[in-house]
Every structure is written in structure tokens, then in C-alpha cells.
Design a protein around this motif. Structure first.
Motif, PDB file in Angstrom:
ATOM      1  N   PHE A  23     -16.302 119.810 -50.903  1.00  6.75           N
ATOM      2  CA  PHE A  23     -15.740 119.275 -52.134  1.00  6.75           C
ATOM      3  C   PHE A  23     -14.409 118.614 -51.819  1.00  6.75           C
ATOM      4  O   PHE A  23     -13.805 118.869 -50.769  1.00  6.75           O
ATOM      5  N   SER A  55     -26.777 115.648 -43.689  1.00 11.81           N
ATOM      6  CA  SER A  55     -25.548 115.228 -44.361  1.00 11.81           C
ATOM      7  C   SER A  55     -24.389 115.387 -43.389  1.00 11.81           C
ATOM      8  O   SER A  55     -24.473 116.144 -42.425  1.00 11.81           O
ATOM      9  N   ASP A  66     -16.760 119.439 -60.678  1.00 14.59           N
ATOM     10  CA  ASP A  66     -17.354 119.325 -62.009  1.00 14.59           C
ATOM     11  C   ASP A  66     -16.302 118.943 -63.048  1.00 14.59           C
ATOM     12  O   ASP A  66     -16.505 118.044 -63.868  1.00 14.59           O
ATOM     13  N   ASP A 116     -20.544 116.493 -42.264  1.00 14.30           N
ATOM     14  CA  ASP A 116     -19.603 117.554 -42.604  1.00 14.30           C
ATOM     15  C   ASP A 116     -18.551 117.679 -41.524  1.00 14.30           C
ATOM     16  O   ASP A 116     -18.549 116.943 -40.537  1.00 14.30           O
ATOM     17  N   ARG A 173     -21.549 122.701 -47.112  1.00  9.69           N
ATOM     18  CA  ARG A 173     -21.231 122.103 -48.405  1.00  9.69           C
ATOM     19  C   ARG A 173     -19.775 121.639 -48.367  1.00  9.69           C
ATOM     20  O   ARG A 173     -18.981 122.130 -47.552  1.00  9.69           O
ATOM     21  N   ASP A 214     -23.557 125.592 -57.375  1.00 11.06           N
ATOM     22  CA  ASP A 214     -24.389 125.535 -56.169  1.00 11.06           C
ATOM     23  C   ASP A 214     -25.673 126.326 -56.342  1.00 11.06           C
ATOM     24  O   ASP A 214     -25.725 127.316 -57.095  1.00 11.06           O
ATOM     25  N   ASN A 266     -15.610 114.015 -55.264  1.00 10.96           N
ATOM     26  CA  ASN A 266     -16.926 114.504 -54.848  1.00 10.96           C
ATOM     27  C   ASN A 266     -17.089 116.000 -55.098  1.00 10.96           C
ATOM     28  O   ASN A 266     -16.270 116.809 -54.666  1.00 10.96           O
ATOM     29  N   TYR A 267     -18.168 116.343 -55.775  1.00 15.23           N
ATOM     30  CA  TYR A 267     -18.622 117.720 -56.007  1.00 15.23           C
ATOM     31  C   TYR A 267     -17.617 118.551 -56.808  1.00 15.23           C
ATOM     32  O   TYR A 267     -17.598 119.779 -56.700  1.00 15.23           O
ATOM     33  N   VAL A 282     -15.694 123.639 -58.863  1.00 12.40           N
ATOM     34  CA  VAL A 282     -16.664 123.037 -57.956  1.00 12.40           C
ATOM     35  C   VAL A 282     -18.031 123.046 -58.638  1.00 12.40           C
ATOM     36  O   VAL A 282     -18.366 123.996 -59.363  1.00 12.40           O
ATOM     37  N   GLN A 283     -18.812 122.003 -58.425  1.00 15.93           N
ATOM     38  CA  GLN A 283     -20.131 121.930 -59.040  1.00 15.93           C
ATOM     39  C   GLN A 283     -20.968 123.152 -58.681  1.00 15.93           C
ATOM     40  O   GLN A 283     -20.851 123.716 -57.591  1.00 15.93           O
TER      41      GLN A 283
END
Length: 431
Positions: A256, A296, A269, A298, A254, A285, A266-267, A282-283
Motif C-alpha cells: 500500500f 506482481s 480505501d 514488490d 501485498r 484483504d 494505491n490500495y 488499507v483495502q
């Protein structure tokens, strides 16, 4: 007192100080002073020394290419402190070797860290330090020790790095596990070692092979024995049927982005811009252990420091209180952690999460410098202590990963292990 007596006294004092530091030293990546943050150690490759992507390279360099290693770190006391650095030589198992300083260094093994800058326009002030690691004579494992100049017993942090000289040839490949039960979750590393022209007494016993995944010291394979010795061709083959050369593929990390606090990247909130500090949420999870693998991109668990507005993350990037939220039911008798290179892959109070019964989720607050971070979630059982990264994230053989192969050998009459081969390879790379 004669000149020789004075010189002997200085050397004796230096040896005593070295002994004190060595007695307290743990040869791992570790920060002992909570005010020290964002310790980066990376090779200075390329033409732009300020490129934030440089930190994505592991601290492993060739002695034949003269590429320097750069150390950078921050001191959040916001006061100037005098630091010094020294090197400790280690064997293949990262235990301190018996070598004296003069056997692996070109100069006096005690250097002041004098290059520093003060942070600019940050809510949390800090001093940013830089230091170029001195050249070493021997290929092998080293630990950089940084300590307080006023108190040599006060070790601030330690960082591992390695130097190598390719004297044997490694041919390695990665694929999914040959075990039908693990072919969708694990990855298998096969390799052959060609030692033609290299002097070795007992090749099947003398070489020490280490395989590392994603530059993580907690993801290593050690103790491999060759399955086939081709004496005439001087080749060792490692194609094990006991699956000791397999590792969980894991999942894509993951991530951010907090390079700016002027808007949500990105990611993220939301961002609370308080007077004393910024807080980034952070959004939320969710677990990823069920369902199909999702591709994805990374950094394989690493991170970069950057500041979008100025492009100078070293001194313009602020420290942000970063809030992580994992929405899962409370799991009894386990601890949940936010895991990543930002904490040296260690599980401790800094990245431990606590369950919020009102939110129905686990939460953690970690102070992190602005940048782009990879992370994932792991659980650790308390009795017996066991770490499980697949419980929340899952494990897939289709995951893109980086692997390194280290080959150590102690030459005849040598007193320590040397790193005589190093190879980096990837699996499931995206074009």
C-alpha cells in the motif's frame, strides 16, 4: 593520581559499562523503547544520499569498497534526548564473540549521535536522528547498540549488520524444488564453493554456509554439509538430495502507498484526517492460498519512507494510524499477524490482529510513517507454537525472491568467525 592511574581508571569504567550492556543485550533486531520508530540501517551507495530507495539495500557491505552504513530513526517523544552507539562483534551464529573492542574497531567504541532534525508540519511531532556507522577492521557479523547517554543500561534498540571480504568464490543458482511433491511451492538453492588459494585445514568442516531469503533472519538455512569435495580443484559442492537446501517460495507481497494523505493512493480505501492524527484504511484483504500464482512487483517485504509533496520523507513524512483488515472466518487456537520488515519480521503485540465479530474479519492498527510498505499475513498456532505463512498467502515456486549466501570461516589462530564470501542473487526476476 598519576596520568597512567587516571587512564587505567577510565578504561576500567568503560569495561564495566561494556559488561553491563553486554549482559542485557540480545543480538537481534529489536526496539526496546516504544517511542523509537522507523529504524533504518542501509549502505550509502550512489550519488543521492536522500534517495528513499537506498533503504531497499540490506546492511551488508564490503570492507574493500569503503561504503558507509547509515543509521536513521525517529524519537516520538518529540523532545531531544542524548543517544550513544556502540558495536558488538558476533560469530556466525550471532552469538557475541570473545573479541575485545580494539580488535575490531579503529577508534573508541562509544560514539555520540549528534545529527538530528525536528519534524516539519506533522501532526505527530518527532526528532529524526542520523548516524554513520564507524569503520570496522574485520569482516563478520556486528550488532549496533543504541542506548540512552544518561543511562547506559537503557538500551533503546539493536540492529544487525555484516561486513565481508570475498576471499573464496561462490557460484549459486536457484530453481524449483527437485522433489515432485514440492516443485510448485518450494525453491531450491544449489551452490559450489571454490576455495583455491585460501588456507583452510578441513574444508568440509571449517566453512559455515548460511542462505537467507529476502533479507529475513527468520528465513535462513544453516548447517549445510557439502555433498562433494573436489580436493584437487579445491571446490565444495552443495547439491543436497535431502531437500535441506529448499525453502518455500512464498507469494508476492501485498503493498500500500501512504506517501500522500491528500488523496487515496494505491490500495488505500480511505483516509480520515483528524486534528491529532491521520488514519489510513488499507483495502480489505482476502486469502490468496488457493488458486493460481499471480505475478506482481514488490519490494520483497521491505518498505521505503517518502513524502510525495516535498520529497523529504525523513522529516516531512507524518506518522499515520494504519488499519489492516483481513476478511476470513475466525480461526480457533491461532494468532494472526500483519508481517513485514516494518516490524523486523517479528510477531508481537504491535502487529497482532484481533477478530471483529461485527465485521467478520481480523483487524490491526499500526502506527507507520508515510511511505510504500510491503506486508503479508501469517498465522501462529499456540500449542505447539508454529508459524505458517502459506496458510493465508500460499506458496509458489514461481515467486520472485532475493537470496543471499554467506560463507563464514575462522582462520587459524583467529578468535572469531569472519565473513569471507557474500553473494546476492535473485530468482524469477522480471526484466
Amino acid at each position: 593520581m598519576t596520568v597512567y592511574q587516571k587512564l587505567f581508571s577510565v578504561l576500567l569504567i568503560g569495561l564495566c559499562c561494556t559488561t553491563v550492556v553486554a549482559q542485557q543485550l540480545q543480538t537481534i533486531d529489536r526496539i526496546y523503547d516504544s517511542k523509537i520508530q522507523t529504524v533504518l540501517l542501509f549502505p550509502q551507495v550512489g550519488t543521492n544520499p536522500n534517495d528513499p530507495a537506498l533503504t531497499l539495500n540490506p546492511p551488508v557491505i564490503s570492507l574493500d569498497e569503503q561504503v558507509p552504513l547509515q543509521l536513521e530513526f525517529d524519537d516520538l517523544t518529540a523532545d531531544y534526548r542524548s543517544f550513544r552507539a556502540r558495536l558488538v562483534h558476533c560469530n556466525a551464529d550471532w552469538q557475541r564473540s570473545v573479541l575485545n573492542d580494539i580488535e575490531f574497531t579503529y577508534e573508541y567504541n562509544d560514539n555520540p549521535i549528534t545529527d538530528y532534525q525536528v519534524s516539519l508540519n506533522t501532526k505527530i511531532p518527532y526528532y529524526h536522528y542520523r548516524f554513520t556507522i564507524p569503520r570496522v577492521k574485520l569482516p563478520g557479523n556486528y550488532v549496533l547498540v543504541v542506548y540512552d547517554e544518561r543511562n547506559r543500561n537503557n538500551i533503546l534498540f539493536t540492529r544487525r549488520f555484516s561486513t565481508y571480504q570475498n576471499r573464496v568464490t561462490v557460484a549459486a543458482s536457484v530453481r524449483f524444488s527437485t522433489d515432485p511433491a514440492r516443485q510448485f511451492s518450494d525453491q531450491q538453492i544449489d551452490l559450489a564453493l571454490n576455495y583455491k588459494g585460501y588456507q583452510v585445514i578441513s574444508p568440509q568442516d571449517d566453512f559455515k554456509v548460511v542462505i537467507r531469503q529476502n533479507y529475513r533472519d527468520d528465513r535462513e538455512i544453516r548447517g549445510l554439509r557439502p555433498t562433494n569435495v573436489l580436493a584437487f580443484d579445491q571446490v565444495l559442492e552443495y547439491r543436497l538430495i535431502d531437500l535441506s537446501n529448499t525453502m518455500p517460495g512464498g507469494n508476492e507481497f501485498r503493498f500500500f502507498d501512504t506517501r500522500t494523505v491528500l488523496s487515496r493512493a494505491n490500495y488505500i480505501d480511505r483516509i480520515d484526517r483528524n486534528a491529532d492524527r491521520n488514519i489510513a484504511y488499507v483495502q480489505v484483504d482476502q486469502p490468496r492460498s488457493r488458486g493460481a500464482y499471480i505475478q506482481s512487483d514488490d519490494f520483497n517485504g521491505l518498505f521505503v519512507i517518502d513524502h510525495r509533496e516535498t520529497g523529504n520523507g525523513a522529516t516531512n513524512a507524518d506518522y499515520i494510524e494504519t488499519i489492516f483488515t483481513l476478511r476470513i472466518p475466525e480461526v480457533p487456537n491461532v494468532d494472526v499477524f500483519v508481517n513485514g520488515a516494518f516490524n523486523f519480521w517479528q510477531l508481537n503485540d504491535r502487529n497482532r490482529m484481533s477478530f471483529d465479530s461485527i465485521l467478520g474479519a481480523y483487524r490491526a492498527s499500526i502506527l507507520l510513517k508515510q511511505g510504500v510498505y510491503n506486508y503479508d499475513y501469517v498465522v501462529q498456532t499456540t500449542n505447539p507454537p508454529k508459524v505458517d505463512e502459506a496458510y493465508i498467502e500460499g506458496s509458489y515456486s514461481s515467486t520472485e525472491n532475493d537470496y543471499e549466501v554467506f560463507v563464514y570461516h575462522r582462520p587459524p589462530a583467529a578468535r572469531a568467525d569472519q565473513l569471507i564470501a557474500y553473494q546476492k542473487l535473485g530468482v524469477n526476476k522480471r526484466r
